[in-house]
Design an enzyme around this catalytic site. Structure first.
Site, PDB file in Angstrom:
ATOM      1  N   ASN A  13       0.879  -1.170   0.000  1.00  0.00           N
ATOM      2  CA  ASN A  13       0.000   0.000   0.000  1.00  0.00           C
ATOM      3  C   ASN A  13       0.916   1.218   0.000  1.00  0.00           C
ATOM      4  O   ASN A  13       1.660   1.435   0.964  1.00  0.00           O
ATOM      5  CB  ASN A  13      -0.840  -0.038   1.275  1.00  0.00           C
ATOM      6  CG  ASN A  13      -2.231   0.534   1.134  1.00  0.00           C
ATOM      7  OD1 ASN A  13      -2.952   0.587   2.120  1.00  0.00           O
ATOM      8  ND2 ASN A  13      -2.641   0.962  -0.033  1.00  0.00           N
ATOM      9  N   ASN A  65      -7.477  10.132  -0.986  1.00  0.00           N
ATOM     10  CA  ASN A  65      -7.464   8.998  -1.893  1.00  0.00           C
ATOM     11  C   ASN A  65      -6.803   9.381  -3.211  1.00  0.00           C
ATOM     12  O   ASN A  65      -6.593  10.564  -3.503  1.00  0.00           O
ATOM     13  CB  ASN A  65      -8.893   8.519  -2.171  1.00  0.00           C
ATOM     14  CG  ASN A  65      -9.398   7.546  -1.128  1.00  0.00           C
ATOM     15  OD1 ASN A  65      -8.642   6.765  -0.549  1.00  0.00           O
ATOM     16  ND2 ASN A  65     -10.697   7.586  -0.866  1.00  0.00           N
ATOM     17  N   CYS A  74      -7.090   5.561   6.966  1.00  0.00           N
ATOM     18  CA  CYS A  74      -6.269   4.597   6.239  1.00  0.00           C
ATOM     19  C   CYS A  74      -5.275   3.996   7.228  1.00  0.00           C
ATOM     20  O   CYS A  74      -4.410   4.705   7.743  1.00  0.00           O
ATOM     21  CB  CYS A  74      -5.534   5.293   5.091  1.00  0.00           C
ATOM     22  SG  CYS A  74      -4.384   4.232   4.201  1.00  0.00           S
ATOM     23  N   GLY A  75      -5.407   2.694   7.499  1.00  0.00           N
ATOM     24  CA  GLY A  75      -4.562   2.049   8.509  1.00  0.00           C
ATOM     25  C   GLY A  75      -3.101   1.969   8.114  1.00  0.00           C
ATOM     26  O   GLY A  75      -2.209   2.320   8.897  1.00  0.00           O
ATOM     27  N   ASN A  76      -2.818   1.506   6.901  1.00  0.00           N
ATOM     28  CA  ASN A  76      -1.423   1.456   6.457  1.00  0.00           C
ATOM     29  C   ASN A  76      -0.846   2.856   6.321  1.00  0.00           C
ATOM     30  O   ASN A  76       0.340   3.068   6.589  1.00  0.00           O
ATOM     31  CB  ASN A  76      -1.318   0.697   5.127  1.00  0.00           C
ATOM     32  CG  ASN A  76      -1.427  -0.802   5.293  1.00  0.00           C
ATOM     33  OD1 ASN A  76      -1.027  -1.354   6.322  1.00  0.00           O
ATOM     34  ND2 ASN A  76      -1.968  -1.475   4.296  1.00  0.00           N
ATOM     35  N   GLU A 188     -10.561  -1.101  -3.025  1.00  0.00           N
ATOM     36  CA  GLU A 188     -10.682   0.137  -2.248  1.00  0.00           C
ATOM     37  C   GLU A 188     -11.422   1.221  -3.021  1.00  0.00           C
ATOM     38  O   GLU A 188     -11.068   1.544  -4.153  1.00  0.00           O
ATOM     39  CB  GLU A 188      -9.298   0.657  -1.849  1.00  0.00           C
ATOM     40  CG  GLU A 188      -8.655  -0.112  -0.722  1.00  0.00           C
ATOM     41  CD  GLU A 188      -7.547   0.675  -0.045  1.00  0.00           C
ATOM     42  OE1 GLU A 188      -7.795   1.836   0.365  1.00  0.00           O
ATOM     43  OE2 GLU A 188      -6.433   0.141   0.058  1.00  0.00           O
ATOM     44  N   CYS A 198      -4.579  -3.352   2.531  1.00  0.00           N
ATOM     45  CA  CYS A 198      -5.444  -2.320   3.114  1.00  0.00           C
ATOM     46  C   CYS A 198      -5.482  -2.539   4.622  1.00  0.00           C
ATOM     47  O   CYS A 198      -5.955  -3.577   5.089  1.00  0.00           O
ATOM     48  CB  CYS A 198      -6.844  -2.412   2.514  1.00  0.00           C
ATOM     49  SG  CYS A 198      -8.028  -1.264   3.265  1.00  0.00           S
ATOM     50  N   GLY A 199      -4.991  -1.561   5.382  1.00  0.00           N
ATOM     51  CA  GLY A 199      -4.887  -1.704   6.831  1.00  0.00           C
ATOM     52  C   GLY A 199      -6.227  -1.776   7.536  1.00  0.00           C
ATOM     53  O   GLY A 199      -6.460  -2.650   8.386  1.00  0.00           O
TER      54      GLY A 199
END
Length: 257
Positions: A13, A65, A74-76, A188, A198-199
């Protein structure tokens, strides 16, 4: 004015990262943000992240995005901006930062970035899938073998379906490998394609698999196209808490435009 940027990746990512503590970057220029993320004409990334000052936290994360629109969590990206903040000298090994979904804690140890996600109180178990929000909305669907799924086509159909209205949902396809190990592929929204990882998606998968009894473990390993992530959590009467997303975050290069 010359723009200095950094490229980071977290299990495939990837993000354009910009130090915007001096407020020099125009956050309203959606076209330029989309250009920077364009893989043919720009730098190329799944999203753009700005690191900004915050009055109460170590820093603030502002995430866009690839289409240029400001997005949900967004986790990552949260793990990558933590590594970026360490690189800039904003933090040492611990961080508290503000994102669009609230305050997050993070830490770095031996190249692994550990990010605390928001508590999850609602997990909707439907006949064909599970739906929950881990900072971003996620549809989680089990399949026989993720390698055989046309993620872009099927994910796009679900993402734009009437069930998710105009806002849409990210879509995760999951195959169980072992009692605490799952393979995941994710479509996504905003990128409008499959991403290598995707985190918030793997976090949603780990919680969904626990909620429907596919695993009893509260330490789940998720294999994505771009690498391996771990999600740990605690279950309580209200849902899930103490949720941590763990994995590598790497600086790829520095550039100027």
């Amino acid at each position: 004015m010359q723009l200095t940027f950094y490229k980071y990746r977290g299990t495939g990512n990837d993000f354009v990262m910009i130090d915007n503590r001096q407020k020099t970057f125009d956050k309203n220029d959606q076209e330029y943000i989309a250009f920077l993320c364009d893989r043919r004409f720009g730098v190329g990334a799944d999203g753009l992240i700005l690191l900004e000052n915050h009055k109460d936290c170590d820093f603030e994360m502002v995430y866009f995005n690839a289409d240029g629109n400001e997005s949900s969590m967004c986790g990552n990206g949260g793990r990558c901006i933590t590594a970026f903040a360490q690189f800039l000298g904003v933090i040492e090994n611990q961080a508290t930062f503000e994102a669009i979904d609230g305050t997050h804690k993070a830490s770095i140890d031996s190249g692994q970035v550990k990010l605390q996600m928001q508590d999850v109180k609602s997990v909707e178990n439907h006949i064909s899938h599970v739906f929950l929000n881990t900072g971003s909305p996620h549809h989680v669907e089990m399949v026989n073998d993720v390698k055989d799924v046309d993620v872009k086509s099927k994910g796009q159909t679900i993402r734009y379906s009437a069930a998710y209205n105009e806002a849409g949902s990210n879509v995760n396809f999951v195959t169980k490998n072992a009692k605490d190990h799952f393979s995941v592929r994710t479509y996504e929204r905003g990128v409008e394609d499959e991403t290598l990882s995707c985190g918030t998606g793997v976090t949603a998968v780990a919680l969904a698999m626990h909620a429907i009894g596919e695993t009893n473990s509260q330490h789940v390993t998720l294999q994505t196209q771009g690498g391996e992530l771990v999600v740990t959590f605690d279950k309580n009467n209200l849902g899930y808490e103490n949720i941590w997303l763990i994995g590598p975050a790497i600086q790829v290069f520095k550039g100027q435009l």
